[in-house]
Scaffold this motif. Structure first.
Motif, PDB file in Angstrom:
ATOM      1  N   CYS A  15      16.126   0.749   4.445  1.00  0.00           N
ATOM      2  CA  CYS A  15      15.381   0.334   5.640  1.00  0.00           C
ATOM      3  C   CYS A  15      15.175  -1.184   5.707  1.00  0.00           C
ATOM      4  CB  CYS A  15      14.018   1.041   5.635  1.00  0.00           C
ATOM      5  SG  CYS A  15      13.024   0.649   7.086  1.00  0.00           S
ATOM      6  N   ARG A  16      15.323  -1.719   6.931  1.00  0.00           N
ATOM      7  CA  ARG A  16      14.987  -3.121   7.192  1.00  0.00           C
ATOM      8  C   ARG A  16      14.173  -3.229   8.481  1.00  0.00           C
ATOM      9  NH1 ARG A  16      20.111  -6.908   5.412  1.00  0.00           N
ATOM     10  NH2 ARG A  16      20.191  -6.172   3.255  1.00  0.00           N
ATOM     11  N   GLU A  17      13.321  -2.217   8.710  1.00  0.00           N
ATOM     12  CA  GLU A  17      12.561  -2.164   9.972  1.00  0.00           C
ATOM     13  C   GLU A  17      11.415  -3.168  10.028  1.00  0.00           C
ATOM     14  OE1 GLU A  17      13.030  -0.296  12.802  1.00  0.00           O
ATOM     15  OE2 GLU A  17      14.905   0.424  11.945  1.00  0.00           O
ATOM     16  N   CYS A  18      10.968  -3.660   8.861  1.00  0.00           N
ATOM     17  CA  CYS A  18       9.964  -4.727   8.866  1.00  0.00           C
ATOM     18  C   CYS A  18      10.359  -5.730   7.801  1.00  0.00           C
ATOM     19  CB  CYS A  18       8.544  -4.185   8.632  1.00  0.00           C
ATOM     20  SG  CYS A  18       8.177  -3.840   6.898  1.00  0.00           S
ATOM     21  N   SER A  19       9.623  -6.816   7.689  1.00  0.00           N
ATOM     22  CA  SER A  19      10.090  -7.904   6.811  1.00  0.00           C
ATOM     23  C   SER A  19       9.848  -7.627   5.320  1.00  0.00           C
ATOM     24  CB  SER A  19       9.443  -9.228   7.215  1.00  0.00           C
ATOM     25  OG  SER A  19       8.046  -9.092   7.126  1.00  0.00           O
ATOM     26  N   LEU A  20       9.167  -6.530   4.992  1.00  0.00           N
ATOM     27  CA  LEU A  20       8.903  -6.272   3.569  1.00  0.00           C
ATOM     28  C   LEU A  20      10.187  -6.054   2.763  1.00  0.00           C
ATOM     29  CD1 LEU A  20       5.690  -4.015   3.629  1.00  0.00           C
ATOM     30  CD2 LEU A  20       5.863  -6.469   3.217  1.00  0.00           C
ATOM     31  N   ILE A  83       1.670   5.233   2.462  1.00  0.00           N
ATOM     32  CA  ILE A  83       1.754   4.871   3.882  1.00  0.00           C
ATOM     33  C   ILE A  83       2.931   3.915   4.103  1.00  0.00           C
ATOM     34  CG2 ILE A  83       0.577   3.579   5.733  1.00  0.00           C
ATOM     35  CD1 ILE A  83      -0.867   6.121   5.406  1.00  0.00           C
ATOM     36  N   VAL A  84       3.031   2.857   3.292  1.00  0.00           N
ATOM     37  CA  VAL A  84       4.215   1.985   3.380  1.00  0.00           C
ATOM     38  C   VAL A  84       5.029   2.102   2.096  1.00  0.00           C
ATOM     39  CG1 VAL A  84       3.291   0.346   5.067  1.00  0.00           C
ATOM     40  CG2 VAL A  84       3.006  -0.128   2.624  1.00  0.00           C
ATOM     41  N   LYS A  85       6.332   2.040   2.250  1.00  0.00           N
ATOM     42  CA  LYS A  85       7.244   2.319   1.132  1.00  0.00           C
ATOM     43  C   LYS A  85       7.682   1.069   0.374  1.00  0.00           C
ATOM     44  CE  LYS A  85       7.458   6.570   2.829  1.00  0.00           C
ATOM     45  NZ  LYS A  85       6.282   7.416   2.560  1.00  0.00           N
ATOM     46  N   CYS A  86       7.351  -0.105   0.913  1.00  0.00           N
ATOM     47  CA  CYS A  86       7.711  -1.352   0.236  1.00  0.00           C
ATOM     48  C   CYS A  86       6.453  -2.144  -0.084  1.00  0.00           C
ATOM     49  CB  CYS A  86       8.633  -2.194   1.111  1.00  0.00           C
ATOM     50  SG  CYS A  86      10.212  -1.388   1.446  1.00  0.00           S
ATOM     51  N   ARG A  87       6.518  -2.885  -1.168  1.00  0.00           N
ATOM     52  CA  ARG A  87       5.327  -3.601  -1.639  1.00  0.00           C
ATOM     53  C   ARG A  87       4.964  -4.770  -0.711  1.00  0.00           C
ATOM     54  NH1 ARG A  87       4.598  -7.926  -6.466  1.00  0.00           N
ATOM     55  NH2 ARG A  87       2.329  -7.853  -6.490  1.00  0.00           N
ATOM     56  N   PRO A  88       3.713  -4.777  -0.217  1.00  0.00           N
ATOM     57  CA  PRO A  88       3.253  -5.986   0.470  1.00  0.00           C
ATOM     58  C   PRO A  88       3.011  -7.083  -0.573  1.00  0.00           C
ATOM     59  CG  PRO A  88       1.954  -4.047   1.114  1.00  0.00           C
ATOM     60  CD  PRO A  88       2.739  -3.672  -0.118  1.00  0.00           C
ATOM     61  N   GLU A  98       3.704  -3.435   9.879  1.00  0.00           N
ATOM     62  CA  GLU A  98       4.437  -2.839   8.748  1.00  0.00           C
ATOM     63  C   GLU A  98       4.143  -1.342   8.669  1.00  0.00           C
ATOM     64  OE1 GLU A  98       4.148  -7.081   6.339  1.00  0.00           O
ATOM     65  OE2 GLU A  98       2.807  -5.435   5.794  1.00  0.00           O
ATOM     66  N   VAL A  99       2.871  -0.996   8.867  1.00  0.00           N
ATOM     67  CA  VAL A  99       2.507   0.428   8.875  1.00  0.00           C
ATOM     68  C   VAL A  99       3.241   1.129  10.021  1.00  0.00           C
ATOM     69  CG1 VAL A  99       0.619   2.071   9.213  1.00  0.00           C
ATOM     70  CG2 VAL A  99       0.248   0.021   7.812  1.00  0.00           C
ATOM     71  N   ALA A 100       3.213   0.507  11.195  1.00  0.00           N
ATOM     72  CA  ALA A 100       3.849   1.135  12.370  1.00  0.00           C
ATOM     73  C   ALA A 100       5.345   1.337  12.129  1.00  0.00           C
ATOM     74  CB  ALA A 100       3.615   0.276  13.609  1.00  0.00           C
ATOM     75  N   ALA A 101       5.978   0.349  11.495  1.00  0.00           N
ATOM     76  CA  ALA A 101       7.432   0.435  11.270  1.00  0.00           C
ATOM     77  C   ALA A 101       7.772   1.512  10.244  1.00  0.00           C
ATOM     78  CB  ALA A 101       7.969  -0.921  10.801  1.00  0.00           C
ATOM     79  N   CYS A 102       6.840   1.803   9.345  1.00  0.00           N
ATOM     80  CA  CYS A 102       7.127   2.697   8.209  1.00  0.00           C
ATOM     81  C   CYS A 102       6.686   4.137   8.441  1.00  0.00           C
ATOM     82  CB  CYS A 102       6.415   2.139   6.971  1.00  0.00           C
ATOM     83  SG  CYS A 102       7.227   2.533   5.421  1.00  0.00           S
ATOM     84  N   LEU A 103       5.744   4.323   9.348  1.00  0.00           N
ATOM     85  CA  LEU A 103       5.039   5.602   9.413  1.00  0.00           C
ATOM     86  C   LEU A 103       5.934   6.798   9.729  1.00  0.00           C
ATOM     87  CD1 LEU A 103       2.090   5.991   8.709  1.00  0.00           C
ATOM     88  CD2 LEU A 103       1.595   6.124  11.148  1.00  0.00           C
TER      89      LEU A 103
END
Ligand code: URA
Length: 191
Positions: A15-20, A83-88, A98-103
């Motif tokens: 996934c690359r849906e958010c910058s994490l 809730i999010v799969k990548c480390r903030p 980030e939550v919205a992109a991952c949920l």
């Protein structure tokens, strides 16, 4: 979203849906039993989880394992996700985008697992899953039912490490969980 577990995991890990994705070492999809009746939902990976690609493997994770053991469960009896799969970075709270992109990953995991019970670990998770105004100190251990799933929020194990005075309350919540499992899915204890 793909409809099999394997395809979902594959998509999530790329996934690359958010910058994490730029700062992650590993995507932390989840761990446990894909037929679990009980789903634990934390907040997001920390440094250890990011390094290993597995949720709750640091000190907080050991405490979670201890609490599970007290009520006679192992990781393999349940499923554990975040809730999010990548480390903030710097362990900050995940940002709303980030939550919205991952949920959707968590939604699909929940749909495929179809658990009878969800336990939210900490405020971020409980606010997202149970009640946007969730107050852990007031509402921990209280059961609600949504869409046929029984759910409860409790203290985050990392918060318990910082504030051990809340451990007795968390223990009560886990004993309540054991009761709920006995009512709804007694077979979990016969595995
Ligand atoms: N805290 C979380 O919320 N999730 C993890 O996976 C690890 C620590």
């Amino acid at each position: 979203m793909p409809d099999t577990w394997e395809a979902l995991e594959h998509d999530c890990k790329n996934c690359r849906e958010c910058s994490l994705w730029e700062t992650r070492t590993n995507v932390v999809f989840g761990v446990g039993n894909q037929n679990a009746e009980v789903l634990f939902i934390g907040e997001g990976p920390g440094a250890n989880e990011d390094a290993q690609g597995v949720p709750f493997v640091g000190r907080a994770g050991h405490l979670l394992d201890d609490m599970l053991e007290i009520i006679g469960l192992k990781r393999d009896d349940v499923y554990i996700a975040n809730i999010v799969k990548c480390r903030p970075p710097e362990n900050r709270d995940p940002a709303p985008e980030e939550v919205a992109a991952c949920l959707d990953y968590l939604r699909e995991q929940t749909r495929i697992l179809a658990p009878k019970i969800i336990v939210c670990l900490g405020r971020i998770s409980a606010m997202r899953i149970i009640d946007p105004g969730f107050k852990v100190t007031k509402q921990h251990g209280q059961w609600v039912e949504k869409g046929g799933i029984h759910m409860m929020g409790t203290f985050h194990p990392a918060a318990l490490l910082r504030n051990p005075g809340n451990k007795p309350g968390a223990l009560e919540d886990f004993l309540g969980l054991r009761e709920k499992i006995r009512q709804l899915c007694p077979e979990v204890y016969e595995l």
